[in-house]
Write an enzyme that holds these catalytic residues in place. Structure first.
Site, PDB file in Angstrom:
ATOM      1  CE1 TYR A 221      26.828  78.361  57.928  1.00  0.00           C
ATOM      2  CE2 TYR A 221      29.318  77.787  57.454  1.00  0.00           C
ATOM      3  CZ  TYR A 221      28.427  77.386  57.196  1.00  0.00           C
ATOM      4  OH  TYR A 221      27.485  76.594  56.873  1.00  0.00           O
TER       5      TYR A 221
ATOM      6  CG  HIS B  73      24.396  77.387  52.179  1.00  0.00           C
ATOM      7  ND1 HIS B  73      24.610  77.845  53.286  1.00  0.00           N
ATOM      8  CD2 HIS B  73      24.192  75.626  53.187  1.00  0.00           C
ATOM      9  CE1 HIS B  73      25.046  77.196  54.260  1.00  0.00           C
ATOM     10  NE2 HIS B  73      24.706  76.273  54.492  1.00  0.00           N
TER      11      HIS B  73
END
Length: 352
Positions: free
Chosen positions: A62, A130
């Site tokens: 991110y 993830h």
């Protein structure tokens, strides 16, 4: 908005008590649109703590999110007040598309060490894979995560993108506290047979469901119905089919119809969407994200919206009968959802 105690829910069967609604930090690092200054972002994080919104969700892909949090922790000394989730495994290519997935045990440990260093902390409260690579046995991934937990580097294990079968095999190795998937009133995939009835499996196993994109990446908001994102100013228009020009007007019409339910409850469209998710069960944890204090407060206000069983049923009947134009996510993302990983022939059903 005055501060008040945050409603708490247990994260999984025997997990910690955390705020019922989390705070997704991806957008704060400029993934969609320009990145605010550090000071602007510090103000948002400061205000989140003031509200009681202390369940924060980030990832190693991110943008500068983990580095930003390190600077905020150093500035405030409030690491202990935050229940922090981060993730590993995605390999991001050009245009922020998924280039690959590395859920190997070796990469898990290496990625965790790198995240700890960037975050400036010695532990992560909830650490997710993830996504998982179908060629890597989930047992290998889980053994590595269980070892990290035993070392105190992570405190709870999470998974994203797994099938029910893969989740059951994971739980045979070590407890899984949470599964994270996209879920919103208009994205109900985890309930359906095509997802291997993942929501039902999580409920059976006592696993929390953390819901990303609970506002449809901003589609379930008055801002979307007023003016959709343009190709030039918002990456959503190029990456997510529901935001494309040819789909926008029709989708905005449906969202305006959805808003009628919010008007009846005296809340915003976004608040209705979040309240509806929370109403689905105590295992649900939506994690809306924003770069603005205004929307942070609006989202947090959803915790005050009380829906009756009839209210929730009315919303469900509407969304199940409505058909938005375009897919919710990029076509490539489907390959990384509800994944069955390779069987671990050497040491099946091992538990650490």
């Amino acid at each position: 908005m005055p501060s008040k105690p945050a409603p708490l829910r247990t994260l999984g069967k025997n997990g910690p008590a955390v705020p019922a609604m989390g705070f997704g930090l991806m957008g704060l690092s400029g993934i969609h649109g320009p990145r605010p200054s550090d000071e602007e972002r510090f103000q948002v994080l400061d205000h989140a703590v003031e509200l009681g919104s202390t369940f924060w969700d980030t990832a190693n892909v991110y943008g500068d999110s983990e580095d930003l949090l390190s600077r905020w922790f150093a500035r405030t000394g409030k690491r202990g007040e935050i229940f922090l989730a981060s993730k590993f495994a995605l390999i991001i290519g050009e245009g922020r598309g998924i280039k690959g997935v590395d859920s190997s045990g070796e990469y898990c440990k290496r990625a965790c060490e790198a995240s700890l260093k960037r975050l400036g902390t010695d532990y992560i409260d909830l650490y997710y894979a993830h996504r998982v690579n179908p060629k890597t046995p989930i047992e290998e991934t889980m053994r590595a995560m269980a070892e990290l937990k035993a070392e105190g580097k992570i405190r709870n294990i999470g998974l994203c993108g797994v099938s029910s079968n893969t989740l059951r095999r994971a739980c045979a190795i070590a407890p899984v506290a949470a599964v994270q998937f996209e879920y919103s009133p208009f994205v109900l995939d985890i309930e359906q047979a095509s997802s291997t009835h993942l929501l039902q499996t999580c409920r059976e196993l006592g696993i929390a469901v953390v819901c990303y994109s609970p506002l449809g990446r901003g589609m379930l908001s008055e801002a979307f119905t007023a003016k959709g994102p343009s190709e030039a100013k918002d990456s959503r228009a190029s990456r997510f089919p529901q935001f494309r020009e040819e789909n926008r007007d029709g989708n905005a019409k449906i969202v305006r119809q959805f808003k009628a339910f919010a008007d009846k409850k005296g809340c915003s469209t976004s608040q209705l969407a979040l309240a509806w998710i929370l109403k689905q069960g105590d295992e649900m944890f939506p994690i809306p994200g924003t770069k603005r204090i205004k929307y942070l407060e609006e989202n947090w206000g959803a915790l005050d919206v009380q829906l009756t069983d009839d209210d929730a049923a009315d919303v469900r009947r509407f969304v199940e009968g409505a058909e938005l134009a375009g897919d919710a996510g990029p076509a490539a993302s489907k390959a990384f959802a509800f994944v069955d990983t390779k069987e671990d022939a050497e040491r099946p059903n091992e538990r650490l």
